[in-house]
Design a protein around this motif. Structure first.
Motif, mmCIF file in Angstrom:
data_model
loop_
_atom_site.group_PDB
_atom_site.id
_atom_site.type_symbol
_atom_site.label_atom_id
_atom_site.label_comp_id
_atom_site.label_asym_id
_atom_site.label_seq_id
_atom_site.Cartn_x
_atom_site.Cartn_y
_atom_site.Cartn_z
ATOM 1 N N PHE A 290 0.858 -1.181 0.000
ATOM 2 C CA PHE A 290 0.000 0.000 0.000
ATOM 3 C C PHE A 290 0.898 1.235 0.000
ATOM 4 O O PHE A 290 1.807 1.340 0.823
ATOM 5 C CB PHE A 290 -0.887 -0.001 1.252
ATOM 6 N N GLY B 271 -0.645 4.572 -0.726
ATOM 7 C CA GLY B 271 -1.469 5.763 -0.552
ATOM 8 C C GLY B 271 -1.838 6.376 -1.891
ATOM 9 O O GLY B 271 -1.106 6.254 -2.885
ATOM 10 N N SER B 272 -2.958 7.064 -1.930
ATOM 11 C CA SER B 272 -3.485 7.586 -3.198
ATOM 12 C C SER B 272 -2.549 8.595 -3.843
ATOM 13 O O SER B 272 -2.402 8.638 -5.064
ATOM 14 C CB SER B 272 -4.857 8.219 -2.970
ATOM 15 N N ASP C 178 0.405 6.717 -5.284
ATOM 16 C CA ASP C 178 -0.107 5.870 -6.354
ATOM 17 C C ASP C 178 -0.253 6.679 -7.634
ATOM 18 O O ASP C 178 0.112 6.219 -8.723
ATOM 19 C CB ASP C 178 -1.453 5.274 -5.934
ATOM 20 N N THR D 2 -0.145 10.789 3.162
ATOM 21 C CA THR D 2 -0.206 9.345 2.996
ATOM 22 C C THR D 2 -1.052 8.727 4.092
ATOM 23 O O THR D 2 -0.699 8.802 5.266
ATOM 24 C CB THR D 2 1.212 8.735 3.037
ATOM 25 N N ASP D 3 -2.158 8.121 3.717
ATOM 26 C CA ASP D 3 -3.038 7.483 4.691
ATOM 27 C C ASP D 3 -2.404 6.165 5.145
ATOM 28 O O ASP D 3 -1.376 5.739 4.628
ATOM 29 C CB ASP D 3 -4.401 7.226 4.048
ATOM 30 N N ASN E 189 -3.141 1.970 5.984
ATOM 31 C CA ASN E 189 -4.043 0.883 5.631
ATOM 32 C C ASN E 189 -3.742 -0.311 6.533
ATOM 33 O O ASN E 189 -2.716 -0.975 6.391
ATOM 34 C CB ASN E 189 -3.852 0.498 4.158
ATOM 35 N N SER F 216 -3.089 -3.884 4.963
ATOM 36 C CA SER F 216 -1.958 -4.145 4.079
ATOM 37 C C SER F 216 -0.800 -4.754 4.862
ATOM 38 O O SER F 216 -0.418 -4.238 5.913
ATOM 39 C CB SER F 216 -1.485 -2.853 3.413
ATOM 40 N N ALA G 175 3.053 -1.587 4.071
ATOM 41 C CA ALA G 175 2.472 -0.283 3.742
ATOM 42 C C ALA G 175 3.488 0.832 3.884
ATOM 43 O O ALA G 175 4.304 0.836 4.817
ATOM 44 C CB ALA G 175 1.274 -0.010 4.658
ATOM 45 N N ARG H 184 0.804 -3.582 -6.014
ATOM 46 C CA ARG H 184 0.229 -2.396 -5.383
ATOM 47 C C ARG H 184 -1.280 -2.549 -5.241
ATOM 48 O O ARG H 184 -1.985 -2.832 -6.199
ATOM 49 C CB ARG H 184 0.554 -1.147 -6.197
ATOM 50 N N GLU I 289 -4.622 -0.659 -2.985
ATOM 51 C CA GLU I 289 -5.018 0.425 -2.094
ATOM 52 C C GLU I 289 -6.295 0.130 -1.315
ATOM 53 O O GLU I 289 -6.714 0.938 -0.484
ATOM 54 C CB GLU I 289 -5.224 1.714 -2.921
#
Length: 729
Positions: A416, A418-419, A422, A459-460, A462, A465, A468, A536, A538
């Motif tokens: 992971f 993060g969006s 990514d 960056t969140d 997860n 995961s 991460a 990868r 998410e």
């Protein structure tokens, strides 16, 4: 057993928090007071030898004999001044715990006079009996010799047990023939391999970089239960987990325990073990309630990876010893209770240079971000290429219960990022082949300067995961709470080192063809982004949709340890570890054998314990209660009441009979399966048999036992119940 249960509950209810007294107003005043650290070395060693020792440590060179003698003399002086009477080489054999053999400073000289003695030869090397430690066939049982050798990069420390103080010297442990029989030796080799590979890549960006240090922060999750309740559960005592136990009406569904007020008795325990850890230089900073009832977590500041692993092994021992003082037991099993979260050991891993740069932290300048992307993408590529090896590195019988369950990552290895990142990688994939004219800003045209400086906050996290990115580090969440982190870290270091070497080779080839360095780097990174895209993910790693999607992507979902461990003995794994001098083929196959044997023994112990409890405690209790019900039905009929009044009781009697029959049938089948498995000479085949046939009976036996718990009167039930284990502080 029922009497024991209620006595244990009565005792648990009388417990009060123990007063904890700290010996200093500020924690920093006592930090490392029982560690032979730089300050202690400087104060007790001649300056000339102190400098030589530090230079040897920094350069990774062998310590000269004269320096070892000076260190030994200083250690003895320092330790005896603190009351130590003995010393030991503290090592980490393949049992999963630490080991030590104590020798006294006391000796007799040639005249027979008593003296205190500790020479450099005793510091550098000792010879514990190696025959009884796991060796995977490297040694014959009659070949007892093994060696422990001093690790000067991890400082010695003093442990106090029952009033006696012992100087502990961290060491590696090897066979007489040189093969590693521990976790530390391969870890040190992997750290050296990663450093060399990372320094070579750093030279593309900063010629001043001479060293790269691997850092690690290990979050430790654990459960606490009262000691009396623990001792009243034979399954907890023998296996570390509850083999039976119906879910209580309230579990963790309200999530009211998470980050809640720490119970006073637990708080006293935390203060006490933190004080002990502080004296030993373990930089604990965080404590809190976890999601499950009676589950907690502590976490230290980042340290050098080798030291971080030593500190975590030491921390687990400290927690266990301090818990005894507070009449508590620490449960480090990955899944001690069904139906609530298990416990992990999140490994927060990063690399930093001797110029003060975290290689996994984005910078403010495009060049800095290209360096960040280089290491970031290479790590992802390494995990994609060697995901099966990483899965093997965290495999164990106890972790199998946790992976894929509540709040634990699945057995599928994924990354992971993060969006935000990514989208950065997608941008790199799309634009890396744009034509570049002379004078173009390569960073602008390739989108590299679009990485925002505040990425750390964008960056969140997860929880689902297993691997991460969390802003400036990667978090390997799949490691089990009871594990020695060296296994996972050795593998991660090795695969990343291998990937960085391959990366540099590819970039250098493009540069030799006439490409500009930055263009060559980006071209290779783009290829890696494309080829590793499948790893990868998410989304929600717990979902069935992800299992289906992972299968379409070709990502393996290896659920059990015997199958996962197969990755250790492939030709690719043997070649990889041999390239970096971490494991020989003999050592790798030995570890495979040891881990399979460990799996077999743990499942065997669980099966035997389950059979004993079921046949000797659960069934007799159910039969006795059933007899009471039969007497009740007989009494109703003697009173002339018709069957309608007794039908509910009759139905309960029949249900109890069915569950008793199921338990007896399944225990007999499990025992027979175990006998068949034990006759298999091949260790791998025996492990598979224990996994597929012996363990296959566990759930059915448990299901009927847990149903009986709901039927039998509470006053008759022999085992301490979940509501009592989870909600008594």
């Amino acid at each position: 057993m029922a009497i024991l249960r209620f006595k244990a509950l009565e005792l648990a209810d009388t417990r009060q928090p123990l007063p904890v007294f700290t010996s200093a107003e500020r924690r920093s005043d006592n930090f490392g007071k029982n560690v032979f650290n730089l300050d202690a070395m400087r104060a007790n060693m001649p300056g000339e030898y102190f400098k030589k020792l530090q230079n040897a440590i920094k350069q990774g060179a062998a310590v000269e004999r004269s320096v070892a003698d000076a260190v030994a003399a200083a250690m003895k002086t320092w330790a005896m001044a603190k009351g130590a009477t003995h010393y030991t080489h503290w090592f980490q054999p393949l049992t999963g715990s630490t080991a030590e053999k104590h020798d006294s400073f006391f000796d007799l000289n040639s005249d027979g006079r008593p003296i205190e003695n500790f020479k450099g030869s005793a510091l550098v090397q000792q010879e514990p009996d190696a025959s009884s430690f796991p060796n995977g066939g490297i040694r014959n049982t009659f070949e007892a010799r093994g060696y422990t050798a001093w690790d000067p990069t991890s400082p010695a420390f003093i442990i106090e047990t029952a009033g006696a103080k012992t100087l502990c010297i961290p060491t590696i442990f090897v066979a007489y023939t040189g093969e590693a029989l521990d976790y530390k030796a391969p870890l040190l080799k992997s750290l050296a391999a990663l450093e060399k590979a990372a320094v070579d890549v750093c030279q593309y960006f900063d010629k001043d970089v001479q060293r790269v240090n691997t850092t690690l922060g290990i979050e430790q999750e654990y459960f606490l239960v009262d000691k009396a309740l623990f001792n009243a559960r034979p399954d907890l005592v023998l296996t570390g987990r509850t083999l039976f136990g119906h879910a209580p009406a309230k579990g963790q569904q309200l999530e009211d325990h998470y980050f809640g007020s720490i119970p006073s008795r637990v708080h006293a325990f935390m203060l006490d073990f933190e004080e002990e850890a502080n004296k030993l230089g373990i930089p604990l900073r965080t404590r809190h309630n976890e999601v499950a009832p009676n589950q907690f977590e502590c976490a230290p500041t980042f340290e050098d990876a080798n030291l971080a692993v030593d500190h975590n092994q030491l921390l687990m021992d400290i927690m266990d010893r301090v818990a005894e003082k507070h009449d508590l037991k620490v449960l480090l099993h990955e899944k001690p209770f069904a139906g609530v979260n298990g416990s992990g050991k999140h490994n927060n891993w990063a690399m930093s240079t001797d110029t003060g740069v975290n290689l996994l932290a984005p910078g403010r300048k495009p060049k800095e971000n290209l360096q960040f992307l280089t290491f970031f993408v290479n790590v992802i590529k390494a995990v994609h290429t060697h995901g099966a090896l990483l899965r093997a590195s965290i495999a164990s019988a106890s972790n199998d219960h946790r992976l894929g369950a509540n709040e634990a990552p699945p057995a599928i290895m994924s990354v992971f990022v993060g969006s935000m990142l990514d989208s950065v990688l997608d941008e790199l994939e799309r634009t890396a082949k744009v034509p570049l004219d002379k004078g173009d800003n390569i960073y602008l045209k390739l989108g590299i300067d679009k990485i925002p400086a505040i990425l750390l906050d964008n960056t969140d996290r997860n929880r689902t995961s297993p691997f991460a990115f969390t802003g400036n580090k990667f978090e390997l969440r799949a490691v089990g709470s009871s594990a020695n982190c060296s296994s996972a870290m050795t593998t991660l270091n090795a695969v990343v080192a291998d990937q960085l070497i391959e990366f540099k080779k590819s970039v250098d080839e493009l540069i030799e063809q006439g490409k500009k360095k930055e263009v060559a780097i980006v071209d290779v990174l783009r290829d890696y982004v494309i080829s590793s895209k499948a790893i990868r993910f998410e989304g929600n790693g717990y979902s069935q949709e992800w299992e289906d999607e992972a299968a379409r992507r070709g990502l393996p979902n290896v659920r059990t340890t015997p199958q996962a461990l197969d990755a250790l003995v492939t030709a690719d794994a043997e070649a990889l570890f041999a390239r970096h001098g971490i494991f020989s083929t003999v050592e790798l196959h030995a570890r495979h054998e040891i881990l399979l044997e460990e799996y077999i023994k743990k499942i065997q112990i669980e099966g035997r314990t389950m059979g004993d409890l079921a046949i000797n405690h659960i069934i007799p209790t159910a039969v006795a209660y059933q007899t009471k019900l039969i007497e009740n039905v007989r009494g109703l009929r003697e009173l002339g009441l018709d069957d309608e009044h007794s039908q509910v009781t009759v139905d309960t009697i029949k249900a109890i009979s069915r569950h008793i029959s199921t338990i007896k049938t399944e225990v007999d089948a499990m025992t027979n399966s175990r006998k068949v498995a034990n006759k298999l000479e091949d260790t791998h085949a025996r492990a598979i048999a224990y996994c597929d046939t012996v363990k296959a009976h566990f759930d059915t036996i448990r299901r009927s036992t847990d149903k009986l718990e709901l039927m039998v009167a509470d006053e008759d039930w022999p085992l301490v119940k979940y509501r009592e284990l989870l909600f008594r502080h």
